[in-house]
Structure formats: C-alpha cells, structure tokens
Write a protein that holds these residues in place. Structure first.
Motif, short mmCIF file in Angstrom:
data_model
loop_
_atom_site.label_atom_id
_atom_site.label_comp_id
_atom_site.label_asym_id
_atom_site.label_seq_id
_atom_site.Cartn_x
_atom_site.Cartn_y
_atom_site.Cartn_z
N GLY A 1 0.83 -1.19 0.00
CA GLY A 1 0.00 0.00 0.00
C GLY A 1 0.87 1.25 0.00
O GLY A 1 2.09 1.18 -0.17
N SER A 2 0.21 2.37 0.19
CA SER A 2 0.95 3.63 0.19
C SER A 2 0.61 4.40 1.46
O SER A 2 -0.28 4.02 2.21
CB SER A 2 0.56 4.44 -1.04
OG SER A 2 -0.83 4.69 -1.02
N GLY A 3 1.33 5.47 1.66
CA GLY A 3 1.08 6.25 2.87
C GLY A 3 1.48 7.69 2.67
O GLY A 3 2.17 8.03 1.71
N THR B 1 -1.33 8.79 7.31
CA THR B 1 -2.33 7.83 6.82
C THR B 1 -1.68 6.74 5.99
O THR B 1 -0.55 6.85 5.55
CB THR B 1 -3.38 8.52 5.93
OG1 THR B 1 -2.71 9.14 4.83
CG2 THR B 1 -4.17 9.57 6.69
N ARG B 2 -2.44 5.67 5.82
CA ARG B 2 -2.02 4.57 4.97
C ARG B 2 -3.19 4.18 4.07
O ARG B 2 -4.35 4.43 4.41
CB ARG B 2 -1.63 3.35 5.81
CG ARG B 2 -0.39 3.52 6.64
CD ARG B 2 0.87 3.50 5.78
NE ARG B 2 2.08 3.53 6.57
CZ ARG B 2 2.69 4.65 6.98
NH1 ARG B 2 2.19 5.83 6.69
NH2 ARG B 2 3.80 4.58 7.67
N LYS B 3 -2.87 3.52 2.97
CA LYS B 3 -3.92 3.04 2.07
C LYS B 3 -3.49 1.71 1.48
O LYS B 3 -2.45 1.61 0.83
CB LYS B 3 -4.17 4.06 0.96
CG LYS B 3 -5.34 3.71 0.06
CD LYS B 3 -5.54 4.78 -1.00
CE LYS B 3 -6.72 4.46 -1.89
NZ LYS B 3 -6.59 3.18 -2.60
N ASP C 1 -5.32 -1.73 -0.57
CA ASP C 1 -6.55 -2.23 -1.18
C ASP C 1 -7.27 -3.24 -0.29
O ASP C 1 -8.49 -3.31 -0.27
CB ASP C 1 -6.25 -2.90 -2.53
CG ASP C 1 -5.89 -1.85 -3.58
OD1 ASP C 1 -6.18 -0.66 -3.34
OD2 ASP C 1 -5.31 -2.22 -4.61
N ASN D 1 -9.51 -1.99 5.19
CA ASN D 1 -10.49 -0.91 5.29
C ASN D 1 -11.19 -0.65 3.96
O ASN D 1 -11.41 0.50 3.57
CB ASN D 1 -9.80 0.38 5.80
CG ASN D 1 -10.76 1.33 6.45
OD1 ASN D 1 -11.75 0.90 7.07
ND2 ASN D 1 -10.51 2.62 6.32
N GLY E 1 -10.18 -0.64 1.11
CA GLY E 1 -9.40 0.16 0.18
C GLY E 1 -9.40 1.66 0.46
O GLY E 1 -8.81 2.43 -0.28
N LYS E 2 -10.07 2.04 1.56
CA LYS E 2 -10.14 3.48 1.86
C LYS E 2 -8.94 3.90 2.73
O LYS E 2 -8.39 3.10 3.48
CB LYS E 2 -11.44 3.78 2.61
CG LYS E 2 -12.67 3.74 1.69
CD LYS E 2 -13.93 4.13 2.42
CE LYS E 2 -14.44 3.02 3.28
NZ LYS E 2 -15.84 2.88 3.48
N ILE E 3 -8.60 5.17 2.63
CA ILE E 3 -7.51 5.71 3.43
C ILE E 3 -7.85 5.60 4.92
O ILE E 3 -8.98 5.84 5.31
CB ILE E 3 -7.27 7.18 3.04
CG1 ILE E 3 -6.64 7.24 1.64
CG2 ILE E 3 -6.37 7.90 4.05
CD1 ILE E 3 -6.42 8.63 1.13
N TYR E 4 -6.89 5.21 5.73
CA TYR E 4 -7.13 5.11 7.17
C TYR E 4 -5.93 5.65 7.94
O TYR E 4 -4.83 5.72 7.40
CB TYR E 4 -7.44 3.67 7.57
CG TYR E 4 -6.31 2.70 7.32
CD1 TYR E 4 -6.17 2.05 6.11
CD2 TYR E 4 -5.39 2.42 8.32
CE1 TYR E 4 -5.14 1.16 5.89
CE2 TYR E 4 -4.35 1.54 8.11
CZ TYR E 4 -4.22 0.91 6.90
OH TYR E 4 -3.19 0.04 6.68
#
Lengths: 296, 789
Positions: free
Chosen positions: B611-613, B641-643, B645, B648, B650-653
């Motif tokens: 994922g990304s952040g 934040t992290r994201k 797929d 969550n 696939g939503k940013i959390y």
C-alpha cells in the motif's frame, strides 16, 4: 507433505502468553469510555448440501458491548423475512421452522428444492427493518463430491486412550479444491462440530494423495483450549465436505479470527469474509460424504 | 585589517561594532606535536557571535570589549581546546592544539555551534551528548538516549514500553540506527523498556529526520547515528551505576599515552534475583508473573581507539546484547523460551591526506536473531528468525571554504535473511512447514554529497545517491498458474541474480539567511529502502521479522519535502523553529493475518500486501540552551495515513503511528553544585486502533465485526516525570552521585492497549463482553547510585 492440524491456534496462544510478561506487571482495569453504537446488520448463515434441502438462519448483529441474555436474544432473530432460493431451473420460498440446536431459534427450510452437483444457487432475503424494506442476496455453487479413500482412528503413541482421526484423499489435479471437515461424536455432540483447523485447500498438494490427521475442535468460541484428542470408545461420524471458494474464505477467516480473538497483539485486520450483499455472513453450497469411525 | 575583515566574512561571523572600549586579542594556533602553526583553525568566543580563523601564518586577531571570555579553539584533526581569558588590555595569546585523528563525521562536528541551529543547511537534526542524556529523568535508573529522542518534535514512541521510535509518520523499520558506522537492527531490551544504548558507553547521538544527506541511505524516515566513547586519553576512569533493576560498570582510559585508549561497559538486569523476592509478597493473584517468568538481559560495549600517527587512526567497536525470557506454567504443562539480541563488530580506519582531505573506511558485521521455543505436553514448536550483514564502507571528505564540504563514497552490504524458520514436532512426529528459506541479497550505494556555500546568505547541500539491490540465490522460486497453484519450482544457484533493483536518489537542502540570527531552510529528499520489517502486531516486538525486497516485494520508496524557519536570539541562548513537512510513502508492506498464520508454508511473499502512505505536519520548537534553567518545549501537529486495497475496503485510514497532537516539555534546573533537578511532561493524542463494533453468532461462534481500520482513538496520553540528582563532594580520587527519579508522578493510567473479555455461554443464551485497558507504567520511583573514580 504439509499437514494442517495442530499449530496455528496453538502458536498464537503461545505468542500471547509470551507477551503476558508485559501485561501482568502492568495494571489492568475495566475501561469506561463511550463506544460507538452500531445499527443492526442482517446476518445470514445458509447452506445447501448436495441432495439436501437448503437451510437459512437469519439474525441481526448486536452492538459489541451489549450484553446478550436469553431475554433479549430473541430480538436479534429475524423471523418475518421472505427467503427464496432459486437456480436456473427451480425456485422455492422457504418456510420457518423452530431450531433447538443453537441460535437463532428458528430457521428457514425448503421441502421441494434439493442440491445438485455443479448447480448454482441464489439466495434472496427480503426483510423489513425499521419500516424499510431491504433485499439481501448471495450466490453459491455445489462442487463435485470428493470422498476420502480411507478414514481411521489412531491412538497417539504414549497416550492410553486418546487419538486422532486420519484420512487420505486423492485430489483432483484439474481444479482448485477446497475442503471442510466436521465431526459428530455419537451421544456427545448435538451437531457436527468443525475440527480444529476445519478448512484447507489443495494449494500444496494439488493432484496428489494426501494423508492428514484431524483434531477435535471446539464447539464454540467460549470453549477455550480443551483437549484436541478423541477418546477411545467414541463413535464418530466424519463429515467431509467439498466446498467452493467463498465458503472456504468465510470459514478460513473465521478460523483466523477465533485464534486471534482477545489477542491485542494479533493483526487488527482479522476480519471475517462474507459473500452476502446487503448483509453479512455466508451462503455456501457443498457436497459431503459421511464416514463412521468406531474408535478401537 | 582588510584581511581580518575578509576572514570574518568568510567564516560567516559578522563583526559587531561594540563601541569604543575594545581590545585586541591575537596570537597563533600551534600544533602541539610538531610545533607548526595551523592554518584555518577556528577561534570562538563562547556566548557571543564573535570568532576568527587563523590566516596562512597561523595568526588570529579578535577585537573584544573588556571582560572575561571563554575562548574555544577547534581545528579539524585536533582536540578542541577551551580557555578562559581575561581581557583588560591588548593581549597576545598562543594556543596549542593536540592532534587527534578524526572520523569524517567530525568535519560536521567542528561546526557544532549554537548558531548552527539556523546557519547549517541541515534541516531536521537533533543532537544529544551523553551529559544531556544523563541529566534527564530516568526510567528505573536507566538514562536512555532513545527515550530522550522521543521527547523531540516529530519523534515518538507509539506506546510506552516501546523503544522502537517513529519519525514523522514513518515505521520503526524506516530508521537507520548506526553504532560507529555499523547497523543495529533492534534497538530495545525488555520488550521495549530500555534501548540497547548504555548511556555510559556512548559519546553522543545524532538523529537526522529530514534533509538526509546522500551519504546516508537505505531507510526512509531517519538516521540515528550513535558514537561510542573513545575513552579518556589521560587517566583510567571507572563508573559504577547501581539501580533497582539493573546495574552497570564502565571503564575507560589510556592504554598507551597519546596512542591507544579504550572504553568498555557492561550492563545486566537482575529482575529475577532482586526484584522477585522483594515484590512477590505484594502481588496477589493478579500476578503469577514472578512465579512463572524469568527474564534478564545484558549488554557489553567495547571500543579501542588507536592513533597510528597524526594522520591515521583505527577504532574497533564491539557490541553484544542478549535478552532471555522463559515462562513455565506447570498448571498447563507449558513452557517456553525466548531469546533475542544483537551482535556487531566494526573496524573503522581514518586517514587524513591533508588538512582538508580525509578518508574513512569501515568494515563491519552485524546480526540480529530471535529464537522462540515452546513445549506443551507432547508438542514442541520452534521459531527462529535472523538477519546478518557484512558491510564495507569507504567515504572521502574534502573540506571547502566556509564550512562547505564534499563527501563521496561507496557503501556495500551483504544481507542474509532467515525470515522465519518454523519447525514443530508433535508426539515425535515432525510437522513440515515447507523448506527453510534463507534469502540473500547485495546492497550497494554510490554517493556524492556537497555543501556549497553560495554567497553569504544562501547555502545549499546537494547530493545524489545511486543504489543497487540484488536478490540472489540460492533460492527456490515457486511458479504458479493463474489459479494461484504451484506447478513448478525454479532453482537459482548461489549468487545468481533473481531480481535486481536500481534507483537514483536525489537529495537537496538549502538555507537562506534572513538576517544575523534567523534563516529559512528547505529540503527535498528521495529515498529507497530495500528491507522490510513485517509485523504481526500493533507494537514493535522482537518477533517482527526482516524481509528483503524480492521480485514480489518491491522496495519501499519515500519522498519528503520540508520548509522551516529557524531563529536564535539573545546571543544564541534561545533557539526556536517552525518546521513543516510533507511525506509520501510507496510500497509499504503489511502482513494480512499475522506472521504465523501466513508463514505456515514459508511462502511469506504470498501473505504480504502493498500500500501507500502519507504524512504531513508542523513542528514548533523553543529551546533555552544555557543558564541555570534550560530545556525545551515542542509541539507537533501531524497527520499520518495509509492506504491498502485489502484493508479498510481500500479506503484511506489513519496509520498506527498517527498522532494528531504531541507536546513535549523538558526542563532542567541546576540549583547549586550539589543539586540538579529535571522534569519532562508529555501530552499526546491517543493511539489509533480498530474497534470491534458489533458481534454476531454463526454456528455457535461469536464473530466480531470491526469498525473502520484505526478509526477509534484511545484516551489521550499524558505523563509527568521528575528527577533530582545529588552530586556528592568531589573527592580527590572519586566522585559519586545519587539520582532519584519518579516516572508518571501523578499515576496516570495511560492505555497500553485495549482488549475485550468475552464471558457467558452461547448455548445458555447469555454473553457479556467487557473492554479492558492495560497500562504499563504506574508511578515508578527509582534510585540509582553512581560512582566514578
């Protein structure tokens, strides 16, 4: 070959105990904070077995911290829904029957429709909640029946009267297979209880012959620990199911959550899969074979 | 006079016209060994902005008002000299400097002045000396560098009892920790109570949290560079510290005068032997901990510094630290053993070609391992994990004018990973978990880093780092079809390249002087990280395993932009800054269901998700550097934040390191020669956690439905710690001191984690779930006695 069996839950419990060090020297208190409330979501537990009629149990989710007792429990059961199961050629509206085995106290049942190998079955649940009508749907397929070549009981070396159930199966190399195992000890269990680690796939033995051992599972989440062995003298019926991917995912993730439950150090994303649209839970088709094992 | 003015402008010091009553202080700076004069030595007047450098004849001239001054003389390759000078008339004073061989890092240290806060091009640097570390409140008598770094803006621990640290929203694995140029993989003892850095063995710590120069790399978030003590060059010194749960002894001194010095320190905990009998009567059923558990750690530090000549120096540093923990629960017929630790050895060699050109080479070995074994009834389980590196580094440093420099060099590391070696036997039957997978990799970097003073106001630091990472054999690659089934394996021989990665990492930072005491600084850095820490839990634990980048696991990538305003006032007594940052992270990894669940077949790559952040924030910082009362206050407002797929929906959390507000106050007060007091206060927003929102029953199982990932905040965290140090009269032969510390003075129960207890019976239709909060530190007083002779 890989032998699914012991290991996973056990390892998690060990990791937990190891971290026990950090916990016990510290202070533990009941937390008094406002937790968010949650609206009830429809919970579906449904299955259709090869040659048998579909069963569907409906209930609602409860806010996590609400205490559940026999008085308010019935509020969480859905008894007024219209439940339809249909395939390409057949359709039946299920009727409500009482359930004395476990929650919820009623289940929906068909008298006209029976599962066939390879057929796809759709589930439609129409229900009213707070004066609004909802429709939950799901889809499953009954896979080809796979029967174990042999099933037997074996005493554990060094243990007088305890042992495990063993079985061998020949996996079909041309398809991806998923399996689920349950047992019922005659006179002891009310229903078929999933074995400890009750689902597995042919990931690592595709097309080969596999010999595995099965340990006794817990009938519910509250039965922590417990003996993993079967007793000499038990008469045990093994239910060996060939299941589809969605059904496998549900039980596999549920198994994952059970072993990590109450473990704050486990990954927090141990969510249980669902194949229900507009609801949660599972609707699964399977083909089962039954073998009686007399332990001696 | 023209030359003097030139010199002043060159050094960046501005000559102030202080009025009529000024006297000249002048003289030469001389090499104590050869008697030759030194060109370009820096003379500073402490507490003022005045200073000079010597010209080509080794001469300096300073113009100062009448008064008593503390003069500091420093020169690359020589010991710093401090001298008190009383100026009542023009005066000639020569200074003699003793040569020492420097590490190239010291090139920067020569500019270590209070003005650097706004003058240097470094944007996010925190520096601590051993004395700063010891002056602050201790946890059970252990002064700890990491705990103090966690009090700086932008640096935090996720929970208490966690010596892992998190810099500007980066993970614990994104910090590069170096001891004398060698990497350390795990920074904590006792599940995080203490860091592995014994304060009696370290000289100083530098933490770079932004604008990372090109000579550092391999991590995204920060570099913590720990320098060990070389040893007292003049006499043998012994320090003994006796604390409540651990004690330590340290020696340092010369072996051969002016040639060889050493330092050594040993520390061991005695939780079992001392604490257990004392505390047991007070623990009721709440804690069987001391009955069933055994725990101890030790660590050993050693360093030998050899001056081969005025231009050549060799040091050898050794560190070994082990934690051991065992648990026996006879009731359940259960026992387990856990052992983990670091070992490293590093040989550094410095050579000075001439006064502005030097080379530093180092050869190092480092290892982190973790072993776990458990036995219950007839089942045995063993789990081990390891990372082992051999590294070679060579760095050239060329000094330019005006504190400018050029550094270039090569870093090479050979990594060997054993991410997870799981074996188990049940009733003497071996359970197989697939092949034990050892992974090998080579990591090489070539860099060029240059500080260019552009005119008086603008100074820039530009750097370029080229990195190459090779995942090499031996390796068994599983080939899978589109159903995800393994149909074949491909074998790679030793050192056969399976997957190469090549990247260019540009780094740039700049400082623009607004006036005599303030500046704007900005930076941009791009980093790649080829190793990953896969974590099974919400906190950093020794069980987390290191993984290399492979074909499936891509290298982590990070970019950071910063912009800050830095100001000093009142003769540098006060420093303040406002620093903003924005960071993006790519190829972040998570394990979906925790290590063991996924590692059952050792195909760890399958269970890793990507994922990304991002993280951005603003940090406010005010520090008083001198006087009886000194300290700092920092405030950080940030969002991380992290994201993924798979998480969550696939939503940013919010990331688990996300902290909206973070306030740190650190005050130290010297009452008199005997008593020093200090205190720290921390306030931070509660940690993010995923909360169960609802439950439901299927087939007799209570299933938990979770709310949004990390969507819930634990209660806020705050804590006050106080400390008092009493220094006894300095006797001829020894000096001793007592340190009294209280951690968590007002006994705040800060949440360590929250868990849920389920009780009742599904079949009887009753079920109760109660949330519990576990806190780690109650009020914790401690006393430590130290003696130095």
């Amino acid at each position: 070959m890989s032998k699914p069996g012991y290991n996973i839950k056990f390892l998690f419990s060990i990791l937990f105990v190891m971290l026990y060090a950090g916990i016990t020297i510290s202070c533990d208190k009941e937390l008094q904070i406002e937790f968010p409330d949650s609206e009830g979501i429809l919970v579906v537990e449904g299955w259709i077995e090869l040659g048998k009629a579909p069963n569907v149990l409906l209930s609602y989710t409860a806010p996590y911290f609400t205490e559940i007792d026999s008085v308010n429990l019935r509020d969480y059961a859905e008894t007024k829904a219209k439940v339809t199961v249909f395939s390409e050629t057949e359709e039946d509206i299920l009727i409500l029957k009482p359930n004395d085995k476990y929650f919820p106290p009623y289940y929906y049942f068909s008298t006209e429709l029976f599962g066939h190998t390879g057929n796809s079955y759709n589930l439609r649940v129409e229900y009213i909640r707070d004066n609004i009508q909802y429709v939950a749907t799901a889809h499953t397929t009954i896979p080809e029946l796979v029967e174990p070549d042999s099933v037997w009981f074996e005493l554990e070396p060094g243990l007088d009267s305890l042992g495990l159930i063993w079985l061998t199966i020949k996996d079909n190399p041309d398809e991806k297979n998923y399996y689920r195992t349950l047992v019922k000890r005659q006179g002891k269990d009310k229903k078929f209880v999933p074995t400890f680690t009750n689902v597995f796939s042919d990931d690592l033995f595709n097309g080969e012959e596999l010999t595995i051992s099965l340990s006794k599972g817990n009938a519910s989440i509250l039965e922590v620990g417990g003996n993993r062995f079967f007793h000499l003298g038990d008469t045990i019926i093994l239910k060996f199911c060939s299941i589809d991917k969605e059904y496998y995912d549900f039980w596999n993730t549920l198994q994952g959550q059970i072993v990590t439950s109450a473990n704050p150090f486990a990954a927090s994303n141990a969510r249980v899969a669902s194949n229900i649209k507009n609801g949660i839970g599972v609707w699964g088709g399977y083909a089962a074979s039954y073998d009686t094992v007399i332990t001696k | 006079m023209a030359r003097i003015l030139m010199v002043f402008i060159l050094t960046g010091f501005l000559l102030q016209n202080a009025g009529a009553q000024e006297y000249l202080l002048s003289g030469k700076v001389i090499d104590g060994e050869s008697g030759e004069w030194l060109i370009g030595a820096a003379i500073q007047v402490t507490g003022t902005s005045k200073g000079a450098v010597t010209d080509e004849n080794g001469t300096y001239i300073l113009k100062l008002p009448r008064g008593i001054y503390n003069i500091q003389i420093s020169y690359i390759g020589y010991e710093r000299l401090g001298k008190e000078i009383s100026l009542t008339a023009d005066r000639i004073e020569n200074f003699t400097l003793i040569p020492k061989v420097i590490e190239s890092e010291e090139v920067i240290i020569t500019t270590e002045k209070p003005e650097d806060h706004f003058r240097s091009t470094e944007t996010g640097l925190i520096e601590l000396k051993a004395k700063d570390i010891k002056a602050l409140p201790t946890l059970m008598g252990e002064a700890d560098a990491l705990r103090i770094l966690q009090l700086s803006p932008g640096v935090s621990s996720v929970t208490e009892g966690n010596a892992g640290f998190y810099v500007r929203g980066g993970g614990a694995d994104q910090n590069l920790i170096l001891i004398d140029n060698a990497t350390v993989y795990s920074s904590s003892h006792v599940l995080g109570f203490f860091s592995v850095f014994n304060s009696d063995a370290i000289h100083g710590v530098r933490l770079t949290k932004s604008g990372m120069p090109a000579f550092y790399g391999g991590r995204l978030a920060s570099v913590m560079d720990v320098e060990m003590l070389d040893g007292n060059p003049d006499s043998l010194e012994t320090t003994i510290g006796i604390g409540l749960i651990s004690s330590k002894i340290a020696f340092q001194g010369p072996i051969l005068k002016n040639r060889i010095t050493f330092s050594a320190a040993v520390r061991r905990s005695y939780l079992d032997e001392v604490v257990k009998p004392v505390i047991s009567p007070f623990l009721k059923n709440q804690s069987s901990f001391f009955k069933d558990n055994k725990y101890h750690f030790y660590d050993i530090n050693g360093k030998l510094a050899v001056r081969l000549s005025g231009r050549d120096r060799v040091t050898f540093t050794l560190y070994n630290g082990i934690d051991k923990y065992s648990l026996q629960q006879y009731r359940f017929d259960y026992e387990n053993y856990i052992k983990w630790g670091n070992t490293l050895g590093v040989l550094n060699y410095n050579h000075i070609f001439n006064k502005d050109f030097a080379v530093n080479t180092s050869l190092s070995f480092t290892e982190y391992f973790f072993n776990f074994s458990a036995v219950q009834s007839n089942i045995q389980i063993g789990l081990s994990s390891l990372i082992r590196d051999v590294a070679f580094k060579i760095q050239f440093t060329k000094l330019g004018t005006n504190n400018g420099y050029t550094k270039f060099g090569i870093d090479y590391q050979k990594h060997r990973f054993l991410p997870n070696n799981l074996d188990a036997t049940a009733n003497d039957l071996d359970l197989e978990f697939g092949s034990n997978r050892v992974l090998n990799a080579h990591e090489t970097a070539i860099y060029y880093d240059r500080i260019i003073p552009v005119g008086g106001r603008l100074s820039t630091n530009i750097g370029l780092r080229y990195t190459n990472f090779l995942h090499v054999g031996p390796y068994q690659k599983m080939l899978t079809n589109n159903l995800g089934e393994i149909y074949d394996t491909l074998s790679y021989g030793s050192n056969k390249v399976i997957k190469p990665y090549n990247h260019i990492e540009p780094r740039i930072s700049a400082r623009y002087l607004l006036n005599d005491n303030s500046s704007l600084k900005a930076s941009f850095t791009q980093n790649y990280q080829y190793i990953h820490l896969a974590s099974a839990s919400a906190v950093t634990l020794p069980t987390d395993v290191w993984l290399p980048s492979t074909e499936k696991i891509k290298p982590q990538q990070g970019e950071q932009y910063t912009l800050g305003y830095f100001v000093n006032s009142r003769d540098n007594i006060y420093q303040a800054s406002v620093d903003m940052y924005y960071k993006t992270l790519k190829n972040q990894v998570e394990l979906l269901y925790g290590i063991i669940n996924n590692f059952k077949d050792n195909i760890f790559e399958e269970s890793v998700i990507f994922g990304s952040g991002s993280s951005y924030g603003i940090e406010f910082y005010i520090r008083k550097t001198q006087g009886k009362m000194n300290g700092w206050i920092g405030y950080t407002l940030s969002k991380t934040t992290r994201k993924f797929d798979e998480i969550n929906e696939g939503k940013i959390y919010p990331a688990k390191y996300d902290r909206r507000h973070d306030v740190n106050l650190v005050v130290s007060y010297v009452l008199n020669k005997k008593w020093t007091f200090s205190g720290t206060f921390i306030y931070a927003s509660g940690n993010a956690m995923t909360l169960p929102e609802y439950k439901y029953l299927i087939d007799g199982n209570v299933i938990t439905g979770y709310g949004p990932t990390n969507g819930f905040r634990m209660p806020d965290y705050h804590r006050l710690d106080l400390s008092a140090t009493y220094s006894g009269k300095k006797a001829k032969r020894y000096e001793s001191s007592w340190n009294f510390s209280v951690i968590n003075l007002y006994n705040r129960a800060n949440p360590y984690f929250i868990y849920f207890e389920i009780s009742g019976d599904v079949y009887d239709y009753n079920l109760k779930i109660t949330p519990h909060q576990v806190s780690l530190y109650p009020i914790l007083p401690s006393v430590t006695w130290s003696i130095k002779f």
